[in-house]
Design a protein around this motif. Structure first.
Motif, PDB file in Angstrom:
ATOM      1  N   TRP A 183      46.185  10.892 -34.469  1.00  8.02           N
ATOM      2  CA  TRP A 183      46.227   9.713 -33.982  1.00  8.02           C
ATOM      3  C   TRP A 183      45.119   9.242 -33.374  1.00  8.02           C
ATOM      4  O   TRP A 183      44.340  10.034 -32.862  1.00  8.02           O
ATOM      5  CB  TRP A 183      47.546   9.556 -32.912  1.00  8.02           C
ATOM      6  N   ALA A 215      47.402   7.846 -27.928  1.00  6.81           N
ATOM      7  CA  ALA A 215      46.980   8.506 -29.013  1.00  6.81           C
ATOM      8  C   ALA A 215      46.941  10.019 -28.800  1.00  6.81           C
ATOM      9  O   ALA A 215      47.202  10.893 -29.436  1.00  6.81           O
ATOM     10  CB  ALA A 215      45.708   8.048 -29.732  1.00  6.81           C
ATOM     11  N   SER A 238      50.223  11.398 -37.205  1.00  7.59           N
ATOM     12  CA  SER A 238      50.026   9.941 -37.498  1.00  7.59           C
ATOM     13  C   SER A 238      50.572   9.640 -38.651  1.00  7.59           C
ATOM     14  O   SER A 238      51.031  10.325 -39.506  1.00  7.59           O
ATOM     15  CB  SER A 238      48.611   9.827 -37.272  1.00  7.59           C
ATOM     16  N   VAL A 263      47.059   3.585 -33.041  1.00 18.57           N
ATOM     17  CA  VAL A 263      48.365   3.038 -32.049  1.00 18.57           C
ATOM     18  C   VAL A 263      48.166   1.633 -32.142  1.00 18.57           C
ATOM     19  O   VAL A 263      49.405   1.054 -31.972  1.00 18.57           O
ATOM     20  CB  VAL A 263      48.137   3.866 -30.685  1.00 18.57           C
TER      21      VAL A 263
END
Length: 124
Positions: free
Chosen positions: A85, A69, A79, A90
């Motif tokens: 992220w 991330a 993202s 993830v």
């Protein structure tokens, strides 16, 4: 007088026609179609590359979800929600069975790689 509809499709017929309500597809995929018949297809090459990189880096390089991330954020890659992220974002991608070809979506990674990643996730 009202017309009576007699052409109802069964759920199985709908699945064979890939009929479903349009929804936001998984990251790396897109939806195409019309008039109630929709199909999930491969999305942007950039998103596909990110998904494949996540699986590769997690499995082959031993990179943690947190680090993955962080790396994506440093590279300014948005993202799926368009924000930064996160570890859970993830992990959600790595656990999504669509990427291994277990649903209607075309696979982005092999079944074997997907299963190896799942085993590594469970071991953590």
């Amino acid at each position: 007088s009202a017309e009576v509809r007699t052409d109802y499709s069964t759920g199985e017929q709908n699945m064979q026609r890939r009929f479903f309500n349009p929804r936001k597809p998984p990251y790396g995929y897109a939806i195409t179609g019309q008039e109630g018949i929709w199909q999930v297809v491969l999305g942007s090459p950039e998103e596909i590359e990110v998904v494949r990189w996540l699986f590769w880096a997690f499995e082959q390089q031993g990179v943690t979800c947190y680090r993955l991330a962080s790396d994506l954020n440093k590279r300014r890659i948005p993202s799926p929600s368009g924000t930064k992220w996160s570890l859970s974002g993830v992990r959600t991608i790595l656990q999504n069975r669509a990427y291994g070809g277990f649903s209607n979506e075309p696979p982005l990674v092999s079944v074997e790689q997907f299963e190896r990643v799942q085993a590594r996730l469970r071991a953590r």
